[in-house]
Write a protein that holds these residues in place. Structure first.
Motif, PDB file in Angstrom:
ATOM      1  N   LYS A  22       0.829  -1.202   0.000  1.00 40.22           N
ATOM      2  CA  LYS A  22       0.000   0.000   0.000  1.00 40.22           C
ATOM      3  C   LYS A  22       0.871   1.262   0.000  1.00 40.22           C
ATOM      4  N   ASN A  23       1.979   1.221   0.790  1.00 32.66           N
ATOM      5  CA  ASN A  23       2.813   2.418   0.902  1.00 32.66           C
ATOM      6  C   ASN A  23       3.806   2.543  -0.258  1.00 32.66           C
ATOM      7  N   GLY A  24       3.866   1.540  -1.131  1.00 38.71           N
ATOM      8  CA  GLY A  24       4.725   1.641  -2.304  1.00 38.71           C
ATOM      9  C   GLY A  24       6.160   1.202  -2.071  1.00 38.71           C
ATOM     10  N   LYS A  25       6.497   0.710  -0.892  1.00 43.58           N
ATOM     11  CA  LYS A  25       7.885   0.300  -0.604  1.00 43.58           C
ATOM     12  C   LYS A  25       7.991  -1.216  -0.755  1.00 43.58           C
ATOM     13  N   GLN A  26       8.013  -1.680  -2.007  1.00 39.00           N
ATOM     14  CA  GLN A  26       8.027  -3.114  -2.253  1.00 39.00           C
ATOM     15  C   GLN A  26       9.350  -3.754  -1.880  1.00 39.00           C
ATOM     16  N   TRP A  27      10.422  -2.974  -1.754  1.00 40.08           N
ATOM     17  CA  TRP A  27      11.736  -3.542  -1.443  1.00 40.08           C
ATOM     18  C   TRP A  27      11.866  -3.930   0.019  1.00 40.08           C
ATOM     19  N   HIS A  28      10.976  -3.448   0.882  1.00 37.64           N
ATOM     20  CA  HIS A  28      11.017  -3.817   2.299  1.00 37.64           C
ATOM     21  C   HIS A  28      10.373  -5.182   2.512  1.00 37.64           C
ATOM     22  N   GLU A  29      10.863  -5.897   3.552  1.00 39.73           N
ATOM     23  CA  GLU A  29      10.232  -7.157   3.935  1.00 39.73           C
ATOM     24  C   GLU A  29       8.864  -6.851   4.536  1.00 39.73           C
TER      25      GLU A  29
END
Length: 118
Positions: A22-29
């Motif tokens: 949702k927040n757009g930070k796909q690189w985070h686990e």
């Protein structure tokens, strides 16, 4: 042959895709649920761990003490050997200057004095 015998091991189901974050930070686990009590252990378990750690520490200390005692024993042996060598050399120099019987007499006297002083 039937269809179920032809493929005995079914392939593993592909992992479920979570889709876009949702927040757009796909690189985070992806985050896991917050469980503040998950790290706590019962008192009995903690007490048991303390006892085990105390036993380990005692064993380590014993091993270190043995090692240090062996080291000190070696050092003392070297010191004794050097002292004996120096004394022997000193008597040899005295013997070169004085008569042999007189040197032996002095040696005996010094040994007596050592025994009295120590």
């Amino acid at each position: 042959m039937s269809a179920d015998q032809a493929d005995p091991a079914p392939t593993a189901a592909p992992t479920k895709s979570l889709g876009m974050r949702k927040n757009g930070k796909q690189w985070h686990e992806p985050k896991k649920a917050f469980r503040p009590n998950s790290g706590l252990t019962p008192y009995e378990k903690r007490a048991k761990q303390r006892v085990e750690m105390a036993a380990v520490k005692a064993k380590e200390k014993e091993m270190k003490d043995e090692k240090e005692a062996e080291r000190q024993r070696k050092i003392q042996a070297i010191k004794d050997k050097r002292a004996a060598k120096e004394e022997k050399e000193r008597y040899e120099t005295l013997q070169a200057k004085m008569h042999k019987k007189r040197v032996e007499r002095l040696k005996r006297r010094e040994k007596r004095n050592k025994m009295l002083n120590s």
